[in-house]
Design an enzyme around this catalytic site. Structure first.
Site, PDB file in Angstrom:
ATOM      1  CG  HIS A  76       4.598  17.932 -30.167  1.00  0.00           C
ATOM      2  ND1 HIS A  76       3.654  16.965 -29.985  1.00  0.00           N
ATOM      3  CD2 HIS A  76       4.756  18.063 -31.499  1.00  0.00           C
ATOM      4  CE1 HIS A  76       3.273  16.512 -31.172  1.00  0.00           C
ATOM      5  NE2 HIS A  76       3.926  17.164 -32.096  1.00  0.00           N
ATOM      6  CE  LYS A  84      -7.575  19.010 -38.319  1.00  0.00           C
ATOM      7  NZ  LYS A  84      -9.000  19.431 -38.364  1.00  0.00           N
TER       8      LYS A  84
END
Length: 939
Positions: free
Chosen positions: A151, A593
C-alpha cells in the site's frame, strides 16, 4: 479490531468473561503507562498540556486552538508523539480484546455462534431448508482468493509494528498473570516497551525498496497465515461434520493467496523483471524454511518402532536409498527400527536441496541458463506435488496402523495451500505499455504500413489475430529496442522462466490496468505467445490475461469488450487453456475518484450483472476480481456484507479480492483475527452462492438507483472536475504535498510525475481527504441525489427508499457505509484547514467551495437519517457510535496541530518564530502518522 467493525460486547454471549470492564481496564492501564512515559520524557508540564488539549476538544471550545497556536514547535512535536502513540495503544488493546472474544466464541454452540462464522452459516441455511446437494455444488467449486498488495500509504514502520506485537503478547501475559507480583512485572515491562517506543523514530528515514515491501508482506504469511489456514480448514470440516457430514469429501483447497508486492509494475518503475524474480525466490525460500522446520518436528514426533512397516513405505525407502545413498549411510543405523523417521530424513534432504537450488537461482537471475551452468542437484523437489505425494504416503501408512497425526495433517494442508510459491504473483501493467511495445516492434521490423498506435480498433484486432496465428516469431532473441520496450518483453520472458522453474502457480495472472478495448487483451496474448506462454496452434497456455476496468466509462464498456473477445475463435482457444474461465477485475478506487462513491458503487454493480450475462450467453465461467481498498471511498468496509451485496449469480462459489497493505495489520497480524477474517469471507461466498442476494421485484429499485447514480455523478463532477479553483483548494486544504514526501512506498504517488488530478493516484487522493477530515470521496453527491428524489414526493419516495434499505443488501450496505463515514467527518476541523491554509488570493473561491461541501454534507446527513429512521448517526450500533465520537474528539487536536504546522511550513511569513523547513516538515509528517492511527485508515 477494525474501527469499521467494532467489538460488539453483547455478541460474545458471556457477561462475565468479556465484559466492558476488561476492555476498560486495559485502556486505563495503557493510558496510565503513557502518562508516566510522557512525564518521564517531557516533564510534568507536557502531561498538563495533553490534559488541557484533550479537555478543550471534548467540549469543542476555542481554547484548544488558541493553545495550539501558542505552542513552540518542540512542544507541538511532543504532543503529537503522545497522541499518536495513544491511538496506536488503543488500537492494540481493542485488537487484543477482539482476539479474546473470538477465542471465547469458538467454544460456543451453534445457538450462540458468531454471525458470519461457518457454524452460524450452516445453522442458518438448515433453518432455511437449503439442501445438502445445493451446498455440495458450491463446495465443489469453492475458490476464494485473497491478494495482498503493497500500500502506498502503509504509514507504520515495520519496527513499530514489531512493538505492537510485543505489547499484544504482554497483554496476553497480563491475562495469564496469577499474582499481583506477576501483574506488576508485566506492567514494568510494558512501561519499558512504551518508553523505548517513545524514543523510536516513527517516520521512515528512507523510502523502502520493493524487496523491503516484499519482506514486510511475507511476514504475515510466515508468522500468521501459515498456521491460520489449517485452522480455518479444520473449522469448516468440523461444521460440515455437524450439519452435512457427507460433504467433507467435497472439500478441496478452497482458499488461496496472491500478492502484487514485487510484481505490480503499474506506475512503479522500481519493479522490473529481476525484482519479480527475486520476489519469487524470496517467497520460496521462506516457505521452504517453514516446511523444513515442520518436517524436523515430525521426525522428532514419529518415533514409531515398526519391525514390519507397510509395503508401500518399504518400497519408497528402497527407492530413496538408491537416490540418496548418503542419507541412508547417515541415518540407517540411527533409525534402524524407525522407518517414519528415516523417510522424513529423506524428505528433509530433498527440501534442503530444493532450498540450495533456490538460493542459486536467486543469485543468477531469470536469464536463460545454459546446461553446463545448471547446478548438479538431481534430487530436489521440482514441484510441491512431489512433496505432497510423500506426505500422503506417510499419512496412509500411519492410518493402516491406526495412528492419526495432527501435525502431519496440518503440514499437508499448508503444502496444498502455499505450495512452493507461498502466494501467486499477479503481474500488473498499464495497457499503454503493451501498445507502445508493439508500436515500436512493428515499426522497427516494418510490419505495418501505418504505425500500430494509429490503427483503429478493428484494424488492430485484425493485425493481432493475424500475428497470433503466424508461425514465425515476431520478436528477435536480441532486443534492439528502447529500454521501456525491452523491459516489457523481458517481463514476459521472465514469467516463462519462472513458470518453468517454479511451476505455473508462482505467476499465473497478468492484469492489464486501464483496459478499454479488446485489443488490450490480444496485445498481451501476442507478447505472451512470443515468450512461449501461449500457443494457439496446440491450444496450450499458462498465463491468464485479466482486464482491469477502472473508470465509469470503461466499466460501462466492459460487457462489449468481453462480447468481442468471446466471439473470436482464437480467444475461445485461449480460454480452453484455463478451463473456460475468464477472470475480470473491477477497480473501485479510480471509478470513485472519477465519479464519486454512489456512482462508482452502482456502476460496479451493473458491470458485474452485464459481464455475467455476456459470460453466460457464451458459456464462459467467470471469476470477478474486486480491487477493493481499505477505506469506504475505495470500496472498503466489512467484507462479509460487501460479498452479500453483490448481484445475484455473480459469485457462484468464486471470488478474488485485494487486501490492501494498510489493512493487513488490522486483519492479519494476530492468528485469531486472520483465521476469522478468512472464515467470514469464505462463509459469505458460500452464502451468496446459495441464497439470493436481491429481493424479488428489485428491478424497479435498480432503475431508481440508476437515476440517483446519474444525479450523484453530475453533482460530484461539477465540484471536482468543473468547479473553478477546486484543484487549488484540494492542494491547499489537505496535506497532499507533504504526504508525497513520506518515505513510505516504493511507488510514486502520481503517475509519470504530473501534477493534475488525472495523474494523482486514487490512494493519496483518499488519504488526503481523510487527513483533513472531509472524507469527501466517500459521500459527496449522494445528498443531492437523495434529496432531489425525496422532494418530488416525500411520503411515497421516502417509503420506497426505506423499503430498499430494509430489503436490498446492496442498498443497505451502501447507506450503512455512508452513515459510518458521515460520523467520522469533522467539519469543524476541516473548516480550520480552510481558514489556516488558503492563501488570500484563493480565499473567496475556497470559501465558496467549502460552503458547497458543507451544504452537501448536511443534505446527505438528513437523507441518511430519514432513510435509516435514526435520530442520530449509528443509533443502531452504540459501540461504534461511542468509539467514533471518542476518537473524533481525541483526533481533533492533531488536526489543529497539523493545519498550524502546514501553515508555518508553507508560508514563512506566518511563522511566529523562525523554524527550519526540515523541523516543520518532520512535525507535519508526525501528525499524518497520528491522524492515520486515530482514523484507523489512510487511503
Amino acid at each position: 479490531m477494525n474501527w469499521d467493525t467494532p467489538i460488539d460486547l453483547a455478541a460474545a454471549g458471556s457477561p462475565s468473561a468479556l465484559s466492558h470492564q476488561s476492555l476498560r481496564d486495559n485502556i486505563e492501564l495503557v493510558e496510565q503507562l503513557l502518562r508516566q512515559v510522557a512525564a518521564q520524557e517531557g516533564g510534568g508540564d507536557l502531561v498538563e498540556l495533553l490534559d488541557r488539549l484533550w479537555a478543550s476538544h471534548q467540549d469543542r471550545t476555542g481554547e484548544g486552538l488558541a493553545l495550539i497556536r501558542e505552542l513552540s514547535l518542540e512542544k507541538s512535536v511532543l504532543a503529537i508523539r503522545a497522541f499518536s502513540i495513544y491511538f496506536q495503544l488503543i488500537n492494540i488493546v481493542e485488537q487484543h480484546h477482539e482476539r479474546k472474544r473470538l477465542r471465547l466464541q469458538a467454544s460456543f454452540s451453534a445457538d450462540t455462534a458468531q454471525p458470519g462464522s461457518f457454524c452460524w452459516l450452516f445453522d442458518e441455511m438448515k433453518s432455511l431448508g437449503v439442501s445438502t446437494p445445493e451446498i455440495e455444488r458450491v463446495l465443489q467449486q469453492l475458490d476464494v482468493r485473497l491478494v495482498f498488495t503493497a500500500h502506498p500509504t502503509e504509514i507504520v514502520r515495520r519496527t513499530i509494528r514489531t512493538k505492537h506485537r510485543r505489547i499484544v503478547h504482554l497483554l496476553d501475559d497480563l491475562d495469564n498473570a496469577l499474582s499481583e507480583w506477576q501483574q506488576q512485572q508485566v506492567h514494568t515491562t510494558m512501561l519499558e516497551e512504551i518508553r523505548i517506543w517513545w524514543r523510536t523514530d516513527e517516520l521512515h528515514q528512507v523510502r523502502p525498496t520493493v524487496l523491503d515491501e516484499v519482506a514486510h508482506t511475507v511476514h504475515y504469511f510466515e508468522e500468521v497465515l501459515f498456521e491460520a489456514m489449517p485452522r480455518v480448514r479444520s473449522e469448516l470440516v468440523r461444521c460440515l461434520d455437524m450439519f452435512h457430514p457427507s460433504l467433507t469429501r467435497s472439500l478441496g483447497t478452497f482458499c488461496r493467496f496472491g500478492s502484487w508486492v514485487g510484481s505490480d509494475r503499474d506506475g512503479n518503475p522500481s519493479v522490473n523483471a529481476l525484482v519479480t524474480w527475486k520476489t519469487a525466490c524470496h517467497q520460496r525460500s521462506r516457505v521452504l524454511a517453514k516446511y523444513i522446520k515442520s518436517v524436523e518436528r515430525l521426525r522428532d514426533l514419529l518415533s514409531l518402532a515398526e519391525g514390519n512397516p507397510p509395503q508401500d513405505l518399504l518400497l519408497a525407502l528402497e527407492q530413496d536409498q538408491r537416490d540418496l545413498g548418503e542419507v541412508y549411510e547417515r541415518y540407517s543405523v540411527v533409525y534402524l527400527q524407525e522407518p517414519y523417521r528415516l523417510k522424513l530424513s529423506y524428505i528433509l534432504e530433498r527440501l534442503e536441496h530444493t532450498r540450495e537450488r533456490n538460493a542459486w537461482l536467486e543469485v543468477h537471475g531469470p536469464q536463460r541458463l545454459s546446461q553446463p551452468d545448471e547446478p548438479g542437484w538431481l534430487h530436489y523437489y521440482r514441484h510441491a506435488h512431489e512433496l505432497l505425494a510423500e506426505l500422503h504416503l506417510l499419512r496412509q501408512c500411519l492410518r493402516t496402523t491406526g495412528i492419526g497425526c495432527r501435525p502431519l495433517e496440518t503440514l499437508i494442508d499448508q503444502v496444498e495451500v502455499f505450495g512452493f510459491h507461498l502466494a501467486g504473483l499477479d503481474v500488473r501493467q498499464d495497457s499503454t505499455r503493451h501498445e507502445d511495445t508493439l508500436t515500436e516492434v512493428s515499426a522497427k521490423l516494418r510490419l505495418t504500413a501505418t504505425p500500430y498506435a494509429e490503427l483503429d480498433e478493428q484494424a488492430r484486432l485484425e493485425w493481432l489475430v493475424r500475428e497470433l496465428q503466424t508461425l514465425r516469431p515476431l520478436i528477435p532473441a536480441e532486443l534492439p529496442f528502447s529500454a521501456r520496450t525491452e523491459e516489457t518483453i523481458q517481463t514476459f520472458r521472465m514469467i516463462r522462466r519462472l513458470q518453468k522453474e517454479f511451476g505455473s502457480e508462482i505467476c499465473h495472472t497478468y492484469i492489464i490496468s486501464m483496459s478499454k478495448q479488446a485489443s488490450d487483451l490480444l496485445e498481451v496474448l501476442l507478447l505472451a505467445e512470443e515468450a512461449g506462454l501461449f500457443d494457439p496452434a496446440t491450444g496450450t497456455g499458462t498465463l491468464m490475461v485479466v482486464p482491469l476496468f477502472e473508470t465509469v466509462e470503461d466499466l460501462r464498456n466492459a460487457p462489449h469488450v468481453l462480447e468481442q473477445l468471446f466471439s473470436l475463435p482464437l480467444y475461445r482457444c485461449y480460454l480452453t487453456c484455463h478451463q473456460n474461465l475468464q477472470e475480470v477485475m473491477l477497480g473501485y478506487s479510480d471509478s470513485n475518484k472519477d465519479s464519486g462513491f454512489l456512482s462508482s458503487s452502482w456502476e460496479i454493480f451493473l458491470a458485474q450483472q452485464h459481464i455475467q450475462q455476456v459470460a453466460r450467453r457464451h458459456g464462459v465461467q467467470l471469476r470477478i476480481f474486486h480491487g477493493r481498498g481499505g477505506t469506504v471511498g475505495r470500496g472498503g468496509g466489512p467484507s462479509y456484507q460487501a460479498i452479500l451485496a453483490q448481484p445475484d449469480g455473480t459469485v457462484s462459489g468464486r471470488i478474488k479480492i485485494t487486501e490492501q497493505g494498510e489493512v493487513l495489520a488490522s486483519k492479519y497480524s494476530l492468528f485469531e483475527l486472520a483465521a476469522f477474517n478468512i472464515e467470514t469471507v469464505t462463509a459469505a461466498v458460500i452464502q451468496a452462492s446459495v441464497l439470493p442476494t436481491s429481493p424479488p421485484g428489485s428491478r424497479n429499485w435498480e432503475l431508481r438507483l440508476q437515476e440517483l447514480s446519474d444525479v450523484a455523478r453530475r453533482t460530484y463532477r461539477q465540484l471536482v472536475y468543473e468547479q473553478e479553483g477546486f484543484i487549488d483548494f484540494f492542494c491547499h486544504v489537505t496535506p497532499i504535498d507533504e504526504i508525497s514526501q513520506l518515505q513510505i512506498s516504493s511507488r510514486p504517488s502520481r503517475r509519470e510525475g504530473r501534477r493534475d488530478l488525472a495523474s494523482l493516484r486514487a490512494i493519496p487522493w483518499v488519504f488526503s481527504w481523510t487527513q483533513s477530515r472531509f472524507l469527501l470521496q466517500a459521500w459527496y453527491g449522494l445528498g443531492t441525489a437523495l434529496d432531489g428524489f425525496i422532494r418530488c414526493n416525500r411520503e411515497r419516495n421516502l417509503a420506497e427508499l426505506r423499503s430498499m434499505y430494509r430489503q436490498w443488501p446492496f442498498f443497505r450496505t451502501l447507506i450503512s457505509k455512508v452513515e459510518m463515514t458521515l460520523a467520522k467527518v469533522d467539519l469543524q476541523v476541516a473548516a480550520n484547514y480552510v481558514q489556516e491554509l488558503l492563501p488570500k488570493e484563493h480565499e473567496h473561491t475556497g470559501e465558496c467551495i467549502f460552503a458547497l461541501i458543507a451544504a452537501e454534507l448536511e443534505r446527505t446527513r438528513e437523507c441518511v437519517l430519514a432513510i435509516t429512521e435514526h435520530r442520530q448517526l449509528l443509533e443502531d450500533n452504540p459501540p461504534l457510535q461511542r468509539s467514533i465520537a471518542l476518537r473524533n474528539a481525541t483526533i481533533a487536536p492533531l488536526g489543529y496541530l497539523q493545519a498550524t504546522l502546514l501553515k508555518y511550513l508553507r508560508y514563512e511569513n506566518r511563522q511566529p518564530r523562525s523554524y527550519s523547513r526540515n523541523e516543520l516538515l518532520r512535525g507535519a509528517l508526525l501528525t499524518i502518522n497520528g491522524i492515520a492511527a486515530g482514523m484507523r485508515n489512510t487511503g
